[in-house]
Design an enzyme around this catalytic site. Structure first.
Site, PDB file in Angstrom:
ATOM      1  N   SER A   1       0.830  -1.201   0.000  1.00  7.22           N
ATOM      2  CA  SER A   1       0.000   0.000   0.000  1.00  7.22           C
ATOM      3  C   SER A   1       0.874   1.265   0.000  1.00  7.22           C
ATOM      4  CB  SER A   1      -0.952  -0.037   1.202  1.00  7.22           C
ATOM      5  OG  SER A   1      -1.983   0.917   1.077  1.00  7.22           O
TER       6      SER A   1
ATOM      7  N   GLU B   1     -10.151  -3.930  -5.546  1.00  6.30           N
ATOM      8  CA  GLU B   1      -9.667  -2.838  -4.707  1.00  6.30           C
ATOM      9  C   GLU B   1      -9.498  -1.531  -5.474  1.00  6.30           C
ATOM     10  OE1 GLU B   1      -5.637  -2.894  -3.247  1.00  6.30           O
ATOM     11  OE2 GLU B   1      -5.162  -4.608  -4.512  1.00  6.30           O
TER      12      GLU B   1
ATOM     13  N   HIS C   1      -7.847  -5.386   0.180  1.00  2.00           N
ATOM     14  CA  HIS C   1      -6.592  -4.648   0.034  1.00  2.00           C
ATOM     15  C   HIS C   1      -5.528  -5.230   0.977  1.00  2.00           C
ATOM     16  CE1 HIS C   1      -3.970  -1.204  -0.573  1.00  2.00           C
ATOM     17  NE2 HIS C   1      -3.995  -0.908   0.701  1.00  2.00           N
TER      18      HIS C   1
END
Length: 358
Positions: free
Chosen positions: A187, A290, A320
Site C-alpha cells: 500500500s 480494490e 486490500h
C-alpha cells in the site's frame, strides 16, 4: 466586486493547472493481465469480519484519538499467530529485524509497511515479514519510518532511503555486505518501495536484486479509474476514502500538497509519474476489487514500456493487502508462494548472468 472574484477564480484555476500538470495515462488502461479467477475461500469471510472490527475501533472517536485507535488495532493484527522468527529491535535505523531459524543473514529484505503513511509499524506487519524471512531464506528489516501527521511525508521517505543504504552493508550481526537484497512493501509502503528503487538508480547506489509491492499506491493524483469505480467493492479502503469521490480532483490536489508538503505529481509521492526505466525486476500483486487496482496496472504497463521487467499478478475479490492475513487466509499463502517463485526466478537470472560474465 464580480470582476475581482472572477479574477481570483481564474488565477486559482491557472495556478492549479500550472502546479499540477497531470499527464493523461488513460492509454495504459488498455493493458490486460491474467487474473486468478477463483472464488474467495470460506476464510475470506473471517477477514471481512476483522475489517469490521477495525472500523468499530474508531467509532465515536475523532482526530488524533481515532488515529491512535487505528494504530493500536493494526499493531494487534499479528497477535495470537505462531510466528517462528526471531524479532530483534534496532534503534538506528529504527525498525525490527525478523530472522527465520537458520536463514542466511547475508540475504536481506527491506520491508516498508503500509498504513496511509499515518499508521502501521514493524509490529503490525509481522505476519508478512515473518513469512518473507522464511520463503526468501533472508533476514528482513522492517523499517519504522516516521509517520504523518507528527512528521512530514519526506521524513518517512528519508528514513526508508537511509535504511536501504545501511542494509546493503549491515546485517543483524553487524557490518557485512549483503549477498542478495530485496525491497518490499504494501500500500503506502508499496509506494515508498517503488519510489525508493528510482532513487537508488538515480543516486548511483547498488540496486536491489528485485522488489515486491503488495497493492501499491502509485499515484496520489487519484486519476486511475478504479480509485472511484471500485469504492463499493473495496471493504478496506472504500469506507475510509470513498468520500473523496465527491470532491473535485483539484481540491484534493491542493489538500494533498498542504498535508504532504509535496505535490501529488512529484514522482517521490507518485512513483507512476516518474522515470520507470532501468529498474530491477518487480512483482506487483493486487486485487480486482480494490481501489488501487489501476494504480498497479498503470505502473506495470508504463514500466514495461520503458524496458523494465514488472510482473502484475491479480487475485479476484481479495481485500486490500490480503497478504497480511497469512496463514489463515489460503489466498495469502498463494500470494507468498507466488513471491517465492519470483525470488527464485530472479536468482536464476542472476546466476546465469554471472556465468555469462565469467
Amino acid at each position: 466586486m464580480f470582476w475581482i472574484i472572477a479574477t481570483v477564480v481564474l488565477f486559482i484555476v491557472a495556478l492549479t493547472f500550472l502546479l499540477f500538470r497531470i499527464e493523461d495515462l488513460s492509454h495504459l488502461d488498455k493493458e490486460t493481465y491474467s487474473v486468478r479467477a477463483t472464488s474467495p475461500s470460506a476464510e475470506n469471510q473471517n477477514v471481512l469480519e476483522r475489517l469490521k472490527e477495525m472500523r468499530r475501533a474508531g467509532i465515536g472517536l475523532r482526530g488524533k484519538a481515532r488515529l491512535m485507535a487505528l494504530r493500536k488495532h493494526l499493531d494487534s493484527l499479528s497477535d495470537g499467530l505462531e510466528l517462528t522468527s526471531e524479532f530483534r529491535r534496532c534503534d538506528n535505523p529504527r525498525g525490527e529485524w525478523v530472522i527465520a531459524p537458520g536463514c542466511d543473514t547475508r540475504r536481506r529484505i527491506l520491508y516498508i509497511h503500509g498504513g496511509a503513511w499515518a499508521a502501521g509499524s514493524s509490529r503490525s506487519h509481522r505476519a508478512i515479514t515473518n513469512r518473507l524471512s522464511h520463503i526468501a531464506n533472508a533476514a528482513v528489516f522492517a523499517v519504522d519510518y516516521r509517520l504523518m501527521p507528527e512528521h512530514r511525508f519526506m521524513d518517512g521517505v528519508r528514513d526508508c532511503r537511509e535504511a536501504y543504504t545501511w542494509l546493503v552493508d549491515n546485517g543483524p550481526e553487524g557490518a557485512g555486505e549483503a549477498s542478495f537484497i530485496l525491497v518490499a512493501g504494501d500500500s503506502a509502503g508499496g509506494s515508498h518501495t517503488l519510489g525508493l528503487l528510482a532513487w537508488i538508480r538515480d543516486s548511483g547506489l547498488r540496486q536491489a536484486n528485485g522488489a515486491v509491492a503488495f497493492s501499491p499506491s502509485t499515484d496520489l493524483t487519484l486519476s486511475a479509474p478504479s480509485n472511484r469505480n471500485n469504492i463499493s467493492t473495496d471493504p478496506m479502503l472504500g469506507p475510509v476514502f470513498g468520500g473523496l469521490s465527491k470532491i473535485p480532483k483539484p481540491v484534493i490536489w491542493w489538500a494533498t500538497l498542504a498535508a504532504f508538503r509535496i505535490s501529488p505529481t512529484s514522482p517521490v509521492a507518485s512513483p507512476l509519474l516518474g522515470n520507470l526505466a532501468d529498474l530491477p525486476p518487480i512483482l506487483i500483486q493486487a486485487s480486482t476489487s480494490e481501489m488501487l487496482l489501476d494504480n498497479a496496472r498503470r505502473y506495470a504497463a508504463k514500466a514495461n514500456a520503458a524496458g523494465s521487467q514488472v510482473e502484475l499478478h491479480t487475485w479476484s475479490d481479495m481485500v486490500h493487502v490480503w497478504q497480511i492475513f497469512t496463514p489463515v487466509l489460503p489466498e495469502a499463502e498463494e500470494a507468498f508462494a507466488d513471491v517465492e517463485a519470483f525470488i527464485k526466478k530472479i536468482e536464476a537470472v542472476n546466476r546465469e548472468s554471472e556465468m555469462t560474465h565469467t
